[in-house]
Motif scaffolding. Structure first.
Motif, mmCIF file in Angstrom:
data_model
loop_
_atom_site.group_PDB
_atom_site.id
_atom_site.type_symbol
_atom_site.label_atom_id
_atom_site.label_comp_id
_atom_site.label_asym_id
_atom_site.label_seq_id
_atom_site.Cartn_x
_atom_site.Cartn_y
_atom_site.Cartn_z
ATOM 1 N N HIS A 86 30.912 -22.245 45.345
ATOM 2 C CA HIS A 86 29.805 -23.025 44.792
ATOM 3 C C HIS A 86 30.085 -24.520 44.807
ATOM 4 N N LEU A 142 23.451 -34.520 40.300
ATOM 5 C CA LEU A 142 24.332 -34.087 41.394
ATOM 6 C C LEU A 142 24.102 -34.928 42.655
ATOM 7 N N ASN A 171 27.528 -21.020 50.116
ATOM 8 C CA ASN A 171 28.100 -20.732 48.796
ATOM 9 C C ASN A 171 29.002 -19.506 48.848
ATOM 10 N N ARG A 183 14.045 -21.532 61.882
ATOM 11 C CA ARG A 183 14.777 -22.557 61.104
ATOM 12 C C ARG A 183 15.190 -23.748 61.980
ATOM 13 N N LEU A 198 25.298 -30.256 49.257
ATOM 14 C CA LEU A 198 24.022 -30.803 48.742
ATOM 15 C C LEU A 198 24.101 -32.321 48.613
ATOM 16 N N LYS A 227 10.775 -21.859 58.647
ATOM 17 C CA LYS A 227 11.837 -20.853 58.394
ATOM 18 C C LYS A 227 11.582 -19.606 59.232
ATOM 19 N N ASP A 250 14.416 -27.712 53.197
ATOM 20 C CA ASP A 250 15.253 -26.700 52.561
ATOM 21 C C ASP A 250 16.440 -26.415 53.480
ATOM 22 N N LEU A 251 17.629 -26.340 52.886
ATOM 23 C CA LEU A 251 18.805 -26.051 53.708
ATOM 24 C C LEU A 251 18.733 -24.618 54.234
ATOM 25 N N ARG A 302 14.932 -34.031 44.591
ATOM 26 C CA ARG A 302 15.442 -32.662 44.667
ATOM 27 C C ARG A 302 14.607 -31.874 43.669
ATOM 28 N N GLY A 317 16.879 -25.898 43.871
ATOM 29 C CA GLY A 317 18.312 -25.797 44.126
ATOM 30 C C GLY A 317 18.733 -26.490 45.412
ATOM 31 N N ASP A 349 27.979 -27.507 46.403
ATOM 32 C CA ASP A 349 27.541 -28.748 45.728
ATOM 33 C C ASP A 349 27.841 -29.978 46.597
ATOM 34 N N LYS A 355 22.810 -19.905 51.042
ATOM 35 C CA LYS A 355 23.502 -18.875 50.253
ATOM 36 C C LYS A 355 24.837 -18.521 50.932
HETATM 37 N N1 LIG Z 1 26.191 -24.870 45.261
HETATM 38 C C1 LIG Z 1 24.948 -24.798 44.791
HETATM 39 N N2 LIG Z 1 24.149 -23.823 45.214
HETATM 40 C C2 LIG Z 1 22.881 -23.769 44.765
HETATM 41 C C3 LIG Z 1 22.383 -24.736 43.859
HETATM 42 N N3 LIG Z 1 21.092 -24.427 43.592
HETATM 43 C C4 LIG Z 1 20.790 -23.315 44.305
HETATM 44 N N4 LIG Z 1 21.864 -22.917 45.019
HETATM 45 C C5 LIG Z 1 22.009 -21.768 45.913
HETATM 46 O O1 LIG Z 1 21.152 -21.880 47.018
HETATM 47 C C6 LIG Z 1 21.021 -20.567 47.601
HETATM 48 C C7 LIG Z 1 19.608 -20.396 48.074
HETATM 49 O O2 LIG Z 1 19.548 -19.173 48.720
HETATM 50 P P1 LIG Z 1 18.260 -18.573 49.401
HETATM 51 O O3 LIG Z 1 17.027 -18.961 48.580
HETATM 52 O O4 LIG Z 1 18.498 -17.137 49.660
HETATM 53 O O5 LIG Z 1 18.085 -19.359 50.733
HETATM 54 P P2 LIG Z 1 19.041 -19.600 51.967
HETATM 55 O O6 LIG Z 1 20.308 -18.810 51.886
HETATM 56 O O7 LIG Z 1 19.208 -21.092 52.096
HETATM 57 O O8 LIG Z 1 18.209 -19.027 53.154
HETATM 58 P P3 LIG Z 1 16.925 -19.690 53.861
HETATM 59 O O9 LIG Z 1 16.345 -20.710 52.933
HETATM 60 O O10 LIG Z 1 16.001 -18.552 54.080
HETATM 61 O O11 LIG Z 1 17.415 -20.300 55.116
HETATM 62 C C8 LIG Z 1 21.416 -19.574 46.502
HETATM 63 O O12 LIG Z 1 22.653 -18.995 46.865
HETATM 64 C C9 LIG Z 1 21.604 -20.445 45.276
HETATM 65 O O13 LIG Z 1 22.626 -19.967 44.419
HETATM 66 C C10 LIG Z 1 23.270 -25.759 43.412
HETATM 67 O O14 LIG Z 1 22.941 -26.644 42.628
HETATM 68 N N5 LIG Z 1 24.537 -25.761 43.924
#
Ligand SMILES: Nc1nc2c(ncn2[C@@H]2O[C@H](COP(=O)(O)OP(=O)(O)OP(=O)(O)O)[C@@H](O)[C@H]2O)c(=O)[nH]1
Length: 308
Positions: free
Chosen positions: A198, A152, A193, A301, A205, A297, A185-186, A224, A227, A202, A190
């Motif tokens: 989704h 990806l 998304n 953040r 990312l 975090k 970490d982003l 990476r 996720g 992507d 969530k």
């Molecule tokens: N689109 C997409 N989403 C992904 C992928 N891998 C992980 N995710 C999403 O990344 C999100 C991570 O969410 P959380 O771990 O709650 O973290 P967050 O919402 O970034 O919150 P904080 O890290 O606390 O700021 C989840 O919704 C996963 O579904 C991917 O390959 N593609």
């Protein structure tokens, strides 16, 4: 004709080479040999490795049993492979190696004195023995490379990260060089998304990974590993500079303009930075970077936090 070079290998062991009639290169040295015999020997010998670099080095050494050379260069753009053997010299003969339309790179023979027509004919004949071993080595290299990439984001994957991190920590320790990690970490991904879907996630990312790679000197050091989690390995970089790099990355992501459904998505990253301590293990280094990320975090953040 085609050319290629370097990398990962499955090598026959020394005993197998002996059985095939190949002592070590040093032992055989550069005993002169006729064209037909050398071609036959090369045909067998070059198949003993899937490491393109090793294959080319062997070829360079063996060719000199028939044609004197000062240097040989090789490059293959697709696999990012470049090799310079020997000392550069004024005269050169360049061959673009191909097999059934497949580009196998460019190979240059170099010498202080001009090549005769007979020598060029001999070199071309010997190159024919290189093509298939080189092609196999390039295919092997490509397979290894793709097994180590995240498709990806086109960054290193977890497998690559574990391997390279271990290697870089060993090197840093041996050369008494600093080494730092940025674990990032982003933020609230969530929500991205959930709001935009989704596939928009992507795209985000991909955009973030591309921003990281653009800003870093060595793109091979971005991984990476989860996720929405990336690791940046900064060889030869002490804590203060790593902090500055982290800050630059943070700002760049904050300024990223990612649009979905006509709206610009608010983006930010949190980063944890750790610098290798004397005799520290890879696991401990990763743990400290992770703890620093967690602290970033927790404290709001969109910031870089240094590990304790
Ligand atoms: N689109 C997409 N989403 C992904 C992928 N891998 C992980 N995710 C999403 O990344 C999100 C991570 O969410 P959380 O771990 O709650 O973290 P967050 O919402 O970034 O919150 P904080 O890290 O606390 O700021 C989840 O919704 C996963 O579904 C991917 O390959 N593609």
């Amino acid at each position: 004709m085609v050319t290629t070079s370097q990398n990962n290998t499955i090598d026959f062991d020394a005993a197998k080479l002996q059985r095939l009639g190949f002592a070590s290169t040093n032992a055989r040295s550069l005993r002169p040999i006729g064209l037909a015999q050398l071609r036959q020997q090369l045909g067998l010998q070059l198949q003993t490795s899937l490491d393109a670099e090793r294959t080319l080095k062997l070829f360079f050494t063996e060719v000199q049993r028939l044609v004197a050379l000062d240097a040989m260069g090789y490059q293959h753009g697709t696999s990012d492979l470049r090799l310079e053997l020997g000392e550069r010299a004024t005269h050169s003969a360049t061959y673009r190696l191909t097999h059934e339309g497949e580009q196998l790179g460019e190979l240059v023979f170099r010498r202080r004195i001009r090549f005769s027509d007979e020598e060029l004919g001999q070199l071309e004949s010997l190159l024919a023995a290189l093509i298939f071993p080189l092609r196999n080595a390039l295919l092997y290299r490509a397979a290894i490379q793709s097994a180590m990439r995240d498709p990806l984001t086109d960054t290193g994957n977890r497998v690559a990260m574990d391997q390279i991190l271990k290697r870089e920590v060993d090197l840093a320790r041996r050369n008494l060089q600093p080494l730092s990690l940025l674990m990032l970490d982003l933020d609230h991904f969530k929500q991205v998304n959930d709001t935009y879907g989704h596939s928009a996630g992507d795209e985000v990312l991909k955009a973030v990974a591309s921003t990281l790679k653009q800003l870093l000197r060595n793109v091979d050091m971005v991984f990476r590993y989860g996720g929405e989690e990336f690791l940046v390995l900064l060889s030869g970089t002490a804590a203060e500079s790593a902090n500055m790099v982290g800050e630059r990355l943070r700002q760049a992501v904050e300024e990223l303009q990612c649009v979905a459904q006509g709206k610009t998505i608010d983006l930010s990253i949190s980063l944890g930075c750790a610098t290798l301590l004397p005799s520290e293990s890879v696991e401990s280094l990763l743990r400290r970077a992770d703890e620093a990320l967690y602290a970033a975090k927790r404290s709001g953040r969109n910031r870089v936090t240094m590990a304790g």
